[in-house]
Design an enzyme around this catalytic site. Structure first.
Site, short mmCIF file in Angstrom:
data_model
loop_
_atom_site.label_atom_id
_atom_site.label_comp_id
_atom_site.label_asym_id
_atom_site.label_seq_id
_atom_site.Cartn_x
_atom_site.Cartn_y
_atom_site.Cartn_z
N ASP A 216 0.83 -1.20 0.00
CA ASP A 216 0.00 0.00 0.00
C ASP A 216 0.87 1.26 0.00
O ASP A 216 1.90 1.32 0.68
CB ASP A 216 -0.87 -0.04 1.28
CG ASP A 216 -1.95 1.01 1.29
OD1 ASP A 216 -2.72 1.07 0.32
OD2 ASP A 216 -2.03 1.76 2.28
N GLU A 258 13.93 -15.02 0.05
CA GLU A 258 14.20 -16.23 0.86
C GLU A 258 13.01 -17.20 0.78
O GLU A 258 13.16 -18.39 1.01
CB GLU A 258 14.41 -15.87 2.33
CG GLU A 258 15.73 -15.19 2.62
CD GLU A 258 15.78 -14.78 4.10
OE1 GLU A 258 15.26 -15.52 4.96
OE2 GLU A 258 16.33 -13.69 4.37
C1 NOJ Z 1 -4.52 2.79 -1.00
C2 NOJ Z 1 -5.63 1.84 -0.69
O1 NOJ Z 1 -5.93 1.08 -1.83
C3 NOJ Z 1 -6.80 2.69 -0.25
O2 NOJ Z 1 -7.99 1.96 -0.15
C4 NOJ Z 1 -6.43 3.35 1.06
O3 NOJ Z 1 -7.46 4.23 1.44
C5 NOJ Z 1 -5.13 4.14 0.94
N1 NOJ Z 1 -4.12 3.45 0.21
C6 NOJ Z 1 -4.57 4.45 2.32
O4 NOJ Z 1 -4.09 3.27 2.92
#
Ligand code: NOJ
Length: 540
Positions: A216, A258
Site C-alpha cells: 500500500d 528467501e
Molecule cells: C490505497 C488503498 O488502496 C486505499 O484503499 C487506502 O485508502 C489508501 N491506500 C490508504 O491506505
C-alpha cells in the site's frame, strides 16, 4: 451451485517463467466478497466457501485486502495490529486454513502490506501520544512543531488524500502527519524501529504461507526531511516517489526472496520512467499499471499507454501488471458508460444521470477485458468485474463509510459504490452474500448480474471471463510474442504468438481477419466485429 465441472487453468507456465509473471490475480475485497457468519460483512469463512468459484474462474492467485485488527476507519487500511486477524473477519486459524486450502486448489494468496501508516489505535501511536516531544516513541512517526505564533499553524501546506490538512495537533502543541485520515498517522521510515518491525511482519506472514504482498502507498513511504511546502519552486512533491524509498524496497526484496514470494507496488507516479525504478530486478516483482486503469475508451490513448508500459517494463527486465479497476476507483462498466471526458469520480456526487449509457459501458468493459487479458504480463481482476457489476452510484449518503466523504466536507462521494457486496444468488435478502443483509445495500437489478444468474449461461460476462482466462492459459501464457499488426484509426490489432487480438473502439463494425475465432466480447456475425467489441482469433 457447483463449479466442479469447470476445469482450473492455473497450471503454471512455461519453464523459466515464474508463476506471477503472467498470472491472473483476483482481488478479494474481504468485507464484500462473501459472508460466512451472516453478520453482513464478508469474512475468511466466506472466502473459503467460495474457493471452488475462484478455481472455476481459472485465476492463479488472490490478493486479499487488509484483514488485520483495525478500527476500520479506512476499510482496514488503518492497522492496529499487523500480526492479528480482525475478529469480524475470523481467526488466525481460519486465515492459515484459508492459505492452505487455497494452495491445495492451486491458488496463491497475496496479502496487503500497509507500511506507510498505522492506525491511531496502534500501541505505538498510543505510546507516542503520551510521550514527550523528541522521544523515541514520537520518532517512529512524523511529529513536528507548528508554524506561526505559538505554533498554531500546521508545519506544511500539504493537502490530505481524502481532503483536509495532513496534520493534526496533539495536546502538547506538536502536530503529527497523516497523508490520509487523521486516524492513519504516517510512520517515519528513517526510524530503525519502523524498518525492523516491518521486516518482522513480512516474515510473520510468509512463514504462514503467504505468497507475497501488495504494498500500500508504495510511492509514499519516504518524506523530505526538510518538510518543504508543496508548490515551492523547484521542489518535487515532498512525500511521493522520493528516491530513498528504494533502499527500503531492496531490503524487503532480500527477505521475500528467501521465501520465493513476491512484492506488488501500489505506486502512483508521474511516468513510466519513474515506475520502472520500482521494477528493477532487486525491487518489486510487479507494479500496477494505473494509466491503463484510468484511460478513457480511446484507441490512440490506449495504444500509447500499452507501448509505454511494454517499453518501460522491458527496459528493466520486467513486465506490465494490467488492471482495469480496484476498490479505489469507479467501476469500469460505469466509467465507460459516461462520455469519456466526464470525470466519473466527480460525476458520482452530482453529475447528470442522463449521461449514463449502461449498455454501452458493459459492452466496452467486456471488450476491455479481452484487451487486458490478451496483453503480455500479468492482470489483476477486481471482484465483481467478472460479473459486469457497475458502480452503485446512488448509495444514500447515510450509508457511506469512506472517510473521503467526511474529510472532503461532502464534496467527494468516495469509494463505497465500488465496494458493494457481491451478488451470489439471484434472490434472497443479500443475493446470497450472507444470511441476512449486507453492510452496504445492493441494487435490486443485481439479481440478474448474480453468479447464479450468469453461471453456465453462454454469452454472460462471467462465462466470457472464464473462457478468456482459459484461452489465455492455453495460447498466451508462456512465450507468445507480442507485436502490433495494425493500430490505425479506432482499431487496435496485435498478435500474441499464434493468436490475433482485435479491439474496435470505433462506431462502425470492422472486418475481422480470416481464421478461427476463439472468443468475442460481442456477437460478431458475417466476420464483422461491431463497435466496442473485441475478438481473439487464430488467423488462417
Ligand atoms: C490505497 C488503498 O488502496 C486505499 O484503499 C487506502 O485508502 C489508501 N491506500 C490508504 O491506505
Amino acid at each position: 451451485m457447483t463449479f466442479d465441472r469447470v476445469p482450473s487453468h492455473n497450471r503454471g507456465v512455461a519453464p523459466g517463467h515464474p508463476w506471477w509473471r503472467q498470472a491472473v490475480v483476483y482481488q478479494v475485497y474481504l468485507r464484500s466478497f462473501a459472508d460466512g457468519n451472516g453478520d453482513g460483512t464478508g469474512d475468511i469463512a466466506g472466502i473459503r466457501s467460495r474457493l471452488p468459484y475462484l478455481r472455476s474462474l481459472g485465476v492463479d492467485a488472490i490478493w486479499i485486502n487488509p484483514w488485520y485488527v483495525s478500527p476500520m476507519n479506512d476499510g482496514g487500511y488503518d492497522v492496529a495490529d499487523y500480526r492479528a486477524i480482525d475478529p469480524q473477519f475470523g481467526t488466525m486459524d481460519e486465515a492459515i486454513g484459508l492459505i492452505e486450502d487455497a494452495k491445495r486448489v492451486g491458488l496463491q494468496v497475496l496479502l496487503d502490506l500497509v507500511p506507510n501508516h498505522t492506525s491511531s489505535e496502534h500501541p505505538w501511536f498510543k505510546e507516542a501520544l503520551v510521550s514527550a516531544p523528541g522521544s523515541a516513541a514520537r520518532a517512529r512517526y512524523h511529529f513536528r512543531p507548528g508554524r506561526g505564533p505559538k505554533g498554531s499553524r500546521p508545519p506544511t501546506n500539504w493537502a490530505g488524500m481524502f481532503g483536509g490538512s495532513t496534520w493534526t495537533r496533539v495536546a502538547d502543541g506538536e502536530w503529527y502527519l497523516h497523508l490520509f485520515d487523521q486516524t492513519q498517522p504516517d510512520l517515519n521510515w528513517s526510524s530503525p524501529a519502523v524498518i525492523a518491525e516491518h521486516e518482522d511482519v513480512i516474515r510473520f506472514w510468509l512463514e504462514k504461507g503467504a505468497a507475497g504482498f501488495r504494498v500500500d502507498v508504495a510511492n509514499g513511504l519516504v518524506k523530505d526531511p526538510e518538510y518543504p511546502d508543496i508548490g515551492a519552486e523547484g521542489v518535487p512533491v515532498p512525500y511521493s516517489d522520493l528516491d530513498l524509498l528504494h533502499d527500503i524496497v531492496r531490503d524487503w526484496r532480500k527477505v521475500v526472496d528467501e521465501y520465493e514470494a513476491i512484492l506488488v507496488a501500489e505506486a502512483w507516479v508521474e511516468s513510466w520512467d519513474r515506475l520502472a525504478n520500482y521494477l528493477r530486478p532487486d525491487e518489486y516483482h510487479q507494479a500496477f499499471e494505473f494509466d491503463f486503469m484510468q484511460a478513457p475508451w480511446d484507441a490512440e490513448i490506449m495504444k500509447g499507454i500499452i507501448d509505454a508500459a511494454l517499453i518501460g517494463s522491458s527496459g528493466v527486465g520486467s513486465a506490465p501488471t494490467w488492471v482495469l479497476s480496484n476498490h479505489d476507483i469507479v467501476r469500469q462498466v460505469t466509467r465507460y458508460a459516461l462520455p469519456q471526458d466526464v470525470d466519473a469520480r466527480a460525476w458520482l456526487l452530482k453529475g447528470d444521470r442522463s449521461l449514463l449509457d449502461p449498455g454501452l459501458g458493459l459492452r466496452r468493459a467486456r471488450a476491455a477485458a479481452l484487451l487486458m487479458l490478451g496483453l503480455p504480463g500479468s492482470a489483476y481482476l477486481y471482484q465483481g468485474e467478472e460479473l459486469g457489476l457497475p458502480e452503485v452510484h446512488d448509495l444514500p449518503f447515510e450509508v457511506l463509510e469512506d472517510p473521503t466523504w467526511v474529510r472532503s466536507r461532502h464534496t467527494r462521494k468516495g469509494r463505497d459504490g465500488c465496494r458493494v457486496p457481491l451478488p451470489w444468488a439471484a434472490s434472497g435478502s443479500s443475493f446470497g452474500f450472507g444470511r441476512d443483509g449486507s453492510w452496504l445495500p445492493q441494487p435490486a437489478e443485481w439479481s440478474s448480474l448474480s453468479v447464479e444468474a450468469q453461471d453456465g449461461v453462454t454469452g454472460s460476462t462471467l462465462e466470457l471471463y472464464r473462457e478468456a482466462i482459459g484461452l489465455r492459459s492455453r495460447y498466451l501464457v508462456g512465450t507468445a510474442e507480442f507485436g502490433w499488426v495494425a493500430a490505425e484509426g479506432e482499431v487496435l490489432v496485435f498478435d500474441r504468438g499464434e493468436v490475433t487480438v482485435v479491439v474496435n473502439f470505433g462506431a462502425d463494425p470492422v472486418p475481422l481477419p480470416h481464421g478461427e475465432i476463439l472468443i468475442t466480447s460481442i456477437p460478431a456475425d458475417d466476420g464483422l466485429l461491431p463497435s466496442d467489441g473485441a475478438a481473439w482469433l487464430r488467423p488462417s
